[in-house]
Scaffold this motif. Structure first.
Motif, short mmCIF file in Angstrom:
data_model
loop_
_atom_site.label_atom_id
_atom_site.label_comp_id
_atom_site.label_asym_id
_atom_site.label_seq_id
_atom_site.Cartn_x
_atom_site.Cartn_y
_atom_site.Cartn_z
N THR A 126 0.83 -1.21 0.00
CA THR A 126 0.00 0.00 0.00
C THR A 126 0.87 1.26 0.00
N ILE A 127 1.90 1.27 0.81
CA ILE A 127 2.78 2.44 0.86
C ILE A 127 3.55 2.60 -0.44
N VAL A 128 4.01 1.50 -1.03
CA VAL A 128 4.69 1.57 -2.33
C VAL A 128 3.73 2.12 -3.38
N ALA A 129 2.49 1.65 -3.37
CA ALA A 129 1.49 2.17 -4.32
C ALA A 129 1.26 3.65 -4.12
N ALA A 130 1.22 4.11 -2.86
CA ALA A 130 1.04 5.54 -2.58
C ALA A 130 2.23 6.33 -3.11
N LYS A 131 3.43 5.80 -2.94
CA LYS A 131 4.63 6.48 -3.48
C LYS A 131 4.53 6.59 -5.00
N LYS A 132 4.19 5.49 -5.67
CA LYS A 132 4.07 5.49 -7.12
C LYS A 132 2.98 6.45 -7.58
N LEU A 133 1.88 6.48 -6.84
CA LEU A 133 0.78 7.39 -7.16
C LEU A 133 1.24 8.84 -7.07
N LEU A 134 1.92 9.18 -6.01
CA LEU A 134 2.42 10.54 -5.84
C LEU A 134 3.45 10.91 -6.89
N GLU A 135 4.39 9.99 -7.16
CA GLU A 135 5.42 10.27 -8.16
C GLU A 135 4.83 10.41 -9.56
N SER A 136 3.84 9.58 -9.88
CA SER A 136 3.22 9.69 -11.21
C SER A 136 2.48 11.01 -11.37
N ALA A 137 2.08 11.60 -10.26
CA ALA A 137 1.41 12.90 -10.29
C ALA A 137 2.42 14.05 -10.20
N GLY A 138 3.73 13.72 -10.08
CA GLY A 138 4.76 14.75 -10.09
C GLY A 138 5.21 15.25 -8.74
N PHE A 139 4.85 14.57 -7.66
CA PHE A 139 5.21 15.04 -6.33
C PHE A 139 6.45 14.32 -5.80
N ARG A 140 7.13 14.97 -4.85
CA ARG A 140 8.30 14.39 -4.20
C ARG A 140 7.85 13.68 -2.92
N ILE A 141 8.57 12.63 -2.56
CA ILE A 141 8.23 11.84 -1.38
C ILE A 141 9.25 12.12 -0.28
N ALA A 142 8.76 12.44 0.91
CA ALA A 142 9.64 12.65 2.06
C ALA A 142 9.95 11.32 2.74
N GLY A 143 8.97 10.41 2.73
CA GLY A 143 9.10 9.13 3.41
C GLY A 143 7.72 8.64 3.82
N ALA A 144 7.71 7.69 4.75
CA ALA A 144 6.45 7.12 5.21
C ALA A 144 6.52 6.88 6.71
N LEU A 145 5.36 6.91 7.34
CA LEU A 145 5.25 6.76 8.78
C LEU A 145 4.01 5.93 9.08
N SER A 146 4.19 4.96 9.99
CA SER A 146 3.07 4.11 10.41
C SER A 146 3.07 3.98 11.93
N LEU A 147 1.91 3.68 12.47
CA LEU A 147 1.83 3.41 13.89
C LEU A 147 2.47 2.06 14.22
N LEU A 148 2.21 1.04 13.38
CA LEU A 148 2.61 -0.32 13.69
C LEU A 148 3.23 -0.99 12.47
N GLU A 149 4.31 -1.72 12.68
CA GLU A 149 4.90 -2.57 11.64
C GLU A 149 4.75 -4.02 12.07
N ILE A 150 4.23 -4.86 11.16
CA ILE A 150 4.15 -6.29 11.41
C ILE A 150 5.36 -6.90 10.71
N ARG A 151 6.41 -7.13 11.49
CA ARG A 151 7.73 -7.46 10.96
C ARG A 151 7.76 -8.71 10.07
N PHE A 152 7.06 -9.80 10.46
CA PHE A 152 7.19 -11.05 9.71
C PHE A 152 6.64 -10.97 8.30
N LEU A 153 5.89 -9.92 7.98
CA LEU A 153 5.38 -9.74 6.62
C LEU A 153 6.39 -9.05 5.71
N ASN A 154 7.52 -8.61 6.26
CA ASN A 154 8.65 -8.07 5.49
C ASN A 154 8.34 -6.82 4.67
N GLY A 155 7.41 -6.02 5.13
CA GLY A 155 7.09 -4.79 4.41
C GLY A 155 8.23 -3.81 4.34
#
Length: 172
Positions: A126-155
């Motif tokens: 989902t975050i990768v898709a959001a990055k691609k969406l923003l970049e395709s629209a011409g915007f720069r990405i600062a990064g991403a922030l989440s409350l929780l990471e589920i480590r075993f899913l390797n995101g």
């Protein structure tokens, strides 16, 4: 305060084999929710950004609170066909299916540098898709922030492959 106590696991939701983290108890407790936003706000200070992008739907909650707290503009990445005006679209895979995100074309100024916010980092799609969406629209990405990471899913691995700097409050 241990925020994980407010994020119970719901097994087999939305389909068998998925262990869903429910944010409802965290949101229902004003002290826990305030603590979560405080922690996310501290992590947001590590990024240089002009706007926040909240990912539908649970990311909207955290993104709007962070935009208010940090006095930044807010844009929304919506599910398909929810936006009234012309929009950009990006499809992606989830751990339990496929989906798309849309961003209204006029949602951000041309010089926006955007911090992506979601509640949980699972597979990272989902975050990768959001990055691609923003970049395709011409915007720069600062990064991403989440409350929780589920480590075993390797995101985080996927985010690193796509050169997305990510911060999270909790990891399980």
């Amino acid at each position: 305060m241990n925020l994980i106590d407010y994020l119970p696991v719901v097994p087999d939701f939305p389909k068998p084999g998925i262990f869903f983290r429910d944010i409802s108890p965290l949101l229902a407790n004003p002290i826990a929710f305030q603590h979560a936003i405080d922690q996310m706000s501290l992590l947001a200070l590590e990024f240089e950004f002009s706007h926040i992008l909240g990912i539908e739907s649970r990311g909207f909650i955290f993104a709007s609170a962070l935009a208010y707290r940090n006095q930044k503009g807010l844009a929304l990445a919506r599910k398909p066909n929810k936006l009234p005006q012309a929009s950009h679209r990006q499809s992606f895979g989830l751990e339990y299916g496929n989906d798309s995100l849309e961003l209204q074309q006029a949602a951000l100024p041309a010089d926006a540098k955007v911090l992506i916010i979601d509640d949980v980092l699972a597979t990272g799609g989902t975050i990768v898709a959001a990055k691609k969406l923003l970049e395709s629209a011409g915007f720069r990405i600062a990064g991403a922030l989440s409350l929780l990471e589920i480590r075993f899913l390797n995101g985080l691995q996927l985010l690193n492959q796509h050169q997305i700097e990510h911060k999270t409050v909790l990891t399980v």
